[in-house]
Design a protein around this motif. Sequence first.
Motif, PDB file in Angstrom:
ATOM      1  N   VAL A   1      14.340   9.972   5.095  1.00 28.89           N
ATOM      2  CA  VAL A   1      12.762  10.735   5.243  1.00 28.89           C
ATOM      3  C   VAL A   1      12.128   9.043   4.740  1.00 28.89           C
ATOM      4  N   LEU A   2      10.941   9.019   5.018  1.00 23.50           N
ATOM      5  CA  LEU A   2      10.735   7.838   4.549  1.00 23.50           C
ATOM      6  C   LEU A   2       9.086   8.822   4.526  1.00 23.50           C
ATOM      7  N   MET A   3       8.426   9.378   3.429  1.00 26.15           N
ATOM      8  CA  MET A   3       7.018   9.993   2.753  1.00 26.15           C
ATOM      9  C   MET A   3       6.505   8.933   2.865  1.00 26.15           C
ATOM     10  N   LEU A   4       4.589   9.533   4.045  1.00 26.48           N
ATOM     11  CA  LEU A   4       3.575   8.834   4.032  1.00 26.48           C
ATOM     12  C   LEU A   4       2.593   9.651   3.258  1.00 26.48           C
ATOM     13  N   THR A   5       1.620   9.008   2.522  1.00 24.97           N
ATOM     14  CA  THR A   5       0.124   9.618   1.546  1.00 24.97           C
ATOM     15  C   THR A   5      -0.481   9.105   1.559  1.00 24.97           C
ATOM     16  N   ALA A   6      -1.692   9.363   1.612  1.00 28.14           N
ATOM     17  CA  ALA A   6      -3.156   8.794   1.334  1.00 28.14           C
ATOM     18  C   ALA A   6      -3.372   8.341  -0.476  1.00 28.14           C
ATOM     19  N   ALA A   7      -2.405   9.194  -1.185  1.00 29.57           N
ATOM     20  CA  ALA A   7      -2.007   9.176  -2.811  1.00 29.57           C
ATOM     21  C   ALA A   7      -1.529   8.256  -3.087  1.00 29.57           C
ATOM     22  N   SER A   8      -1.594   7.300  -4.393  1.00 29.23           N
ATOM     23  CA  SER A   8      -0.995   6.339  -4.488  1.00 29.23           C
ATOM     24  C   SER A   8      -0.675   6.889  -6.194  1.00 29.23           C
ATOM     25  N   ARG A   9      -0.995   7.913  -6.610  1.00 22.51           N
ATOM     26  CA  ARG A   9      -0.249   8.252  -8.272  1.00 22.51           C
ATOM     27  C   ARG A   9       1.010   8.746  -8.020  1.00 22.51           C
ATOM     28  N   LEU A  10       1.441   8.157  -9.278  1.00 26.69           N
ATOM     29  CA  LEU A  10       2.886   7.747  -9.545  1.00 26.69           C
ATOM     30  C   LEU A  10       3.410   9.242  -9.566  1.00 26.69           C
ATOM     31  N   ASN A  11       2.708  10.609  -9.785  1.00 29.63           N
ATOM     32  CA  ASN A  11       3.224  11.795 -10.082  1.00 29.63           C
ATOM     33  C   ASN A  11       3.426  12.463  -8.666  1.00 29.63           C
ATOM     34  N   ASP A  12       3.094  11.920  -7.492  1.00 29.86           N
ATOM     35  CA  ASP A  12       3.105  11.884  -6.043  1.00 29.86           C
ATOM     36  C   ASP A  12       4.830  10.944  -5.811  1.00 29.86           C
ATOM     37  N   LYS A  13       4.405  10.014  -5.844  1.00 31.94           N
ATOM     38  CA  LYS A  13       5.680   9.819  -5.050  1.00 31.94           C
ATOM     39  C   LYS A  13       6.829  10.129  -5.738  1.00 31.94           C
ATOM     40  N   VAL A  14       7.544  10.240  -7.619  1.00 28.55           N
ATOM     41  CA  VAL A  14       7.868  10.721  -8.073  1.00 28.55           C
ATOM     42  C   VAL A  14       8.491  12.332  -7.130  1.00 28.55           C
ATOM     43  N   ALA A  15       7.276  13.043  -7.218  1.00 31.46           N
ATOM     44  CA  ALA A  15       7.017  14.666  -6.257  1.00 31.46           C
ATOM     45  C   ALA A  15       8.144  14.066  -5.098  1.00 31.46           C
TER      46      ALA A  15
ATOM     47  N   PHE B   1      10.011  11.890  -4.318  1.00 35.90           N
ATOM     48  CA  PHE B   1      11.866  11.537  -4.373  1.00 35.90           C
ATOM     49  C   PHE B   1      12.220  13.085  -4.876  1.00 35.90           C
ATOM     50  N   GLU B   2      12.254  13.790  -5.548  1.00 40.87           N
ATOM     51  CA  GLU B   2      12.529  15.019  -6.157  1.00 40.87           C
ATOM     52  C   GLU B   2      12.801  15.625  -4.497  1.00 40.87           C
ATOM     53  N   LEU B   3      11.888  15.885  -4.064  1.00 42.38           N
ATOM     54  CA  LEU B   3      12.182  16.573  -2.817  1.00 42.38           C
ATOM     55  C   LEU B   3      13.130  15.570  -1.837  1.00 42.38           C
ATOM     56  N   GLY B   4      14.060  15.097  -2.399  1.00 42.29           N
ATOM     57  CA  GLY B   4      14.317  14.249  -1.603  1.00 42.29           C
ATOM     58  C   GLY B   4      14.405  13.007  -0.452  1.00 42.29           C
ATOM     59  N   ALA B   5      13.155  13.263  -0.509  1.00 47.27           N
ATOM     60  CA  ALA B   5      12.826  11.699   0.101  1.00 47.27           C
ATOM     61  C   ALA B   5      13.410  10.671  -0.230  1.00 47.27           C
ATOM     62  N   ASP B   6      14.247   9.696   0.931  1.00 48.81           N
ATOM     63  CA  ASP B   6      14.417   8.234   0.719  1.00 48.81           C
ATOM     64  C   ASP B   6      13.425   7.117   0.635  1.00 48.81           C
ATOM     65  N   ASP B   7      12.089   7.294   1.216  1.00 45.72           N
ATOM     66  CA  ASP B   7      11.695   5.701   0.408  1.00 45.72           C
ATOM     67  C   ASP B   7       9.910   6.787   0.357  1.00 45.72           C
ATOM     68  N   TYR B   8       9.057   6.080   0.699  1.00 49.34           N
ATOM     69  CA  TYR B   8       7.398   6.259   0.005  1.00 49.34           C
ATOM     70  C   TYR B   8       6.389   5.286   0.624  1.00 49.34           C
ATOM     71  N   LEU B   9       5.890   5.341   1.004  1.00 48.52           N
ATOM     72  CA  LEU B   9       4.510   4.470   1.633  1.00 48.52           C
ATOM     73  C   LEU B   9       3.613   4.672   1.811  1.00 48.52           C
ATOM     74  N   THR B  10       2.452   4.530   0.883  1.00 39.98           N
ATOM     75  CA  THR B  10       1.008   4.306   0.651  1.00 39.98           C
ATOM     76  C   THR B  10      -0.314   4.407   1.987  1.00 39.98           C
ATOM     77  N   LYS B  11      -1.277   4.828   2.405  1.00 37.87           N
ATOM     78  CA  LYS B  11      -1.653   4.893   3.791  1.00 37.87           C
ATOM     79  C   LYS B  11      -2.730   4.233   2.682  1.00 37.87           C
ATOM     80  N   PRO B  12      -3.294   2.905   3.181  1.00 34.14           N
ATOM     81  CA  PRO B  12      -2.772   2.298   4.618  1.00 34.14           C
ATOM     82  C   PRO B  12      -2.035   1.395   4.013  1.00 34.14           C
ATOM     83  N   PHE B  13      -1.244   1.058   5.297  1.00 41.49           N
ATOM     84  CA  PHE B  13      -0.105   0.263   5.124  1.00 41.49           C
ATOM     85  C   PHE B  13       0.797  -0.576   6.537  1.00 41.49           C
ATOM     86  N   ALA B  14       1.037  -1.863   6.369  1.00 47.39           N
ATOM     87  CA  ALA B  14       0.978  -2.629   7.468  1.00 47.39           C
ATOM     88  C   ALA B  14       2.470  -1.672   8.341  1.00 47.39           C
TER      89      ALA B  14
END
Length: 222
Positions: A75-89, A91-104
């Motif tokens: 699971v690679l999660m996308l979000t418009a949020a870039s706050r650290l606690n969002d990313k931590v949450a 990964f705690e749910l089991g996401a394997d990677d994280y990408l913040t919008k906008p991205f290339a």
Amino acid sequence: MRVLIVEDEVFLAEALQAGLRHEAIAADVSFDGDDALERVAVNEYDVVVLDRDIPGTHGDDVCAAITRDHPAVRVLMLTAASRLNDKVAGFELGADDYLTKPFALEELIVRLHALARRPVAVSPPVLEFADLRLDPFRQEAYRAGRYLKLTRKQFAVLHLLMQAGGGVVSAETLLEKAWDENADPFTSAPRVTMSTLRKALGSPDLIATVSGAGYRLVEATP
């Protein structure tokens, strides 16, 4: 590789789908969490690109369900949020990677290849069969040390054959993994791609046609 894009922004979802298809990555699209869970239940995806804020079942709950019920799916999660606690949450749910919008798109593709080569059990990142050597991450293939100049579709098909390790890969599996759900089941694309792949690999032939079943790699005979 087969990917499910779960994104309710239609333009973005379709743009990502087109971009991944251009890279010979089979990509399906889902616009809400409920549909995403149904698709994951009936299709074999390698990676789910999952927006957190989607209609229906929330992205966080979709991620948790995939992690629990389909541990082989990344699971690679996308979000418009870039706050650290969002990313931590995430990964705690089991996401394997994280990408913040906008991205290339290029970054997404690199991350997808990195996730797909992570072993579910123990499997080598570089695949070998007879005198073939294939590196999925670098998108490179060699035969007896000779670099093989393959199209993206040829590479995807060879990757599937090498993952099977000599086992039979059906035309249906080729369509599912190297194309996508919208591929015409009566298309000759797998057969044509297999023919051009054989030529690219050279002699002696390493690909055998199994009548009524599909294709498999075989050891070259002297």
